[in-house]
Design a protein around this motif. Structure first.
Motif, mmCIF file in Angstrom:
data_model
loop_
_atom_site.group_PDB
_atom_site.id
_atom_site.type_symbol
_atom_site.label_atom_id
_atom_site.label_comp_id
_atom_site.label_asym_id
_atom_site.label_seq_id
_atom_site.Cartn_x
_atom_site.Cartn_y
_atom_site.Cartn_z
ATOM 1 N N UNK A 65 0.830 -1.202 0.000
ATOM 2 C CA UNK A 65 0.000 0.000 0.000
ATOM 3 C C UNK A 65 0.862 1.248 0.000
ATOM 4 N N UNK A 66 1.842 1.283 0.855
ATOM 5 C CA UNK A 66 2.743 2.441 0.952
ATOM 6 C C UNK A 66 3.474 2.672 -0.376
ATOM 7 N N UNK A 67 3.947 1.593 -0.965
ATOM 8 C CA UNK A 67 4.694 1.701 -2.222
ATOM 9 C C UNK A 67 3.766 2.117 -3.356
ATOM 10 N N UNK A 68 2.580 1.538 -3.439
ATOM 11 C CA UNK A 68 1.641 1.905 -4.497
ATOM 12 C C UNK A 68 1.182 3.356 -4.356
ATOM 13 N N UNK A 69 1.009 3.820 -3.125
ATOM 14 C CA UNK A 69 0.667 5.230 -2.915
ATOM 15 C C UNK A 69 1.782 6.127 -3.444
ATOM 16 N N UNK A 70 3.031 5.727 -3.207
ATOM 17 C CA UNK A 70 4.171 6.505 -3.696
ATOM 18 C C UNK A 70 4.204 6.507 -5.222
ATOM 19 N N UNK A 71 3.933 5.363 -5.837
ATOM 20 C CA UNK A 71 3.897 5.282 -7.306
ATOM 21 C C UNK A 71 2.791 6.185 -7.838
ATOM 22 N N UNK A 72 1.632 6.149 -7.201
ATOM 23 C CA UNK A 72 0.520 6.994 -7.634
ATOM 24 C C UNK A 72 0.900 8.468 -7.560
ATOM 25 N N UNK A 73 1.770 8.816 -6.631
ATOM 26 C CA UNK A 73 2.218 10.202 -6.484
ATOM 27 C C UNK A 73 3.448 10.521 -7.327
ATOM 28 N N UNK A 74 3.843 9.607 -8.227
ATOM 29 C CA UNK A 74 4.911 9.903 -9.173
ATOM 30 C C UNK A 74 6.259 9.259 -8.895
ATOM 31 N N UNK A 75 6.403 8.516 -7.817
ATOM 32 C CA UNK A 75 7.679 7.883 -7.475
ATOM 33 C C UNK A 75 7.882 6.600 -8.269
ATOM 34 N N UNK A 76 9.098 6.352 -8.709
ATOM 35 C CA UNK A 76 9.458 5.113 -9.400
ATOM 36 C C UNK A 76 10.361 4.282 -8.504
#
Length: 92
Positions: free
Chosen positions: A20-31
């Motif tokens: 969840x934490x990682x997917x939230x970061x991806x949704x916010x533009x993080x790779x």
């Protein structure tokens, strides 16, 4: 793979345990670069956003260079299409 950028590496286990934490970061533009047993196996990157609207000025500029449409030819094409048979193609 060409992943020599500064994106953080995460292990397969991190991805599983902190999804969840990682997917939230991806949704916010993080790779992220995903690793397994110390080897890079893939990249987790956000999808590029699609434009939903085209600014009026851009549409107007593109429209100026578009080819003309013959209303008579358009109607003739519609008539030909509408006159095609719509019977059952599987009927014997």
């Amino acid at each position: 793979m060409g992943t020599m950028s500064a994106q953080p590496e995460i292990t397969q286990r991190d991805l599983r345990n902190r999804s969840k934490e990682i997917m939230d970061a991806v949704q916010n533009g993080q790779s992220f670069t995903v690793t397994r047993d110390g080897h890079r196996i893939g990249e987790l990157v956000p999808l590029r956003g699609r434009r939903r609207f085209v600014p009026r000025s851009e549409f107007a500029a593109l429209s100026r260079s578009a080819s003309g449409v013959s209303l008579d030819a358009f109607r003739a094409d519609q008539d030909v299409t509408a006159e095609q048979e719509t019977g059952d193609p599987y009927a014997r």
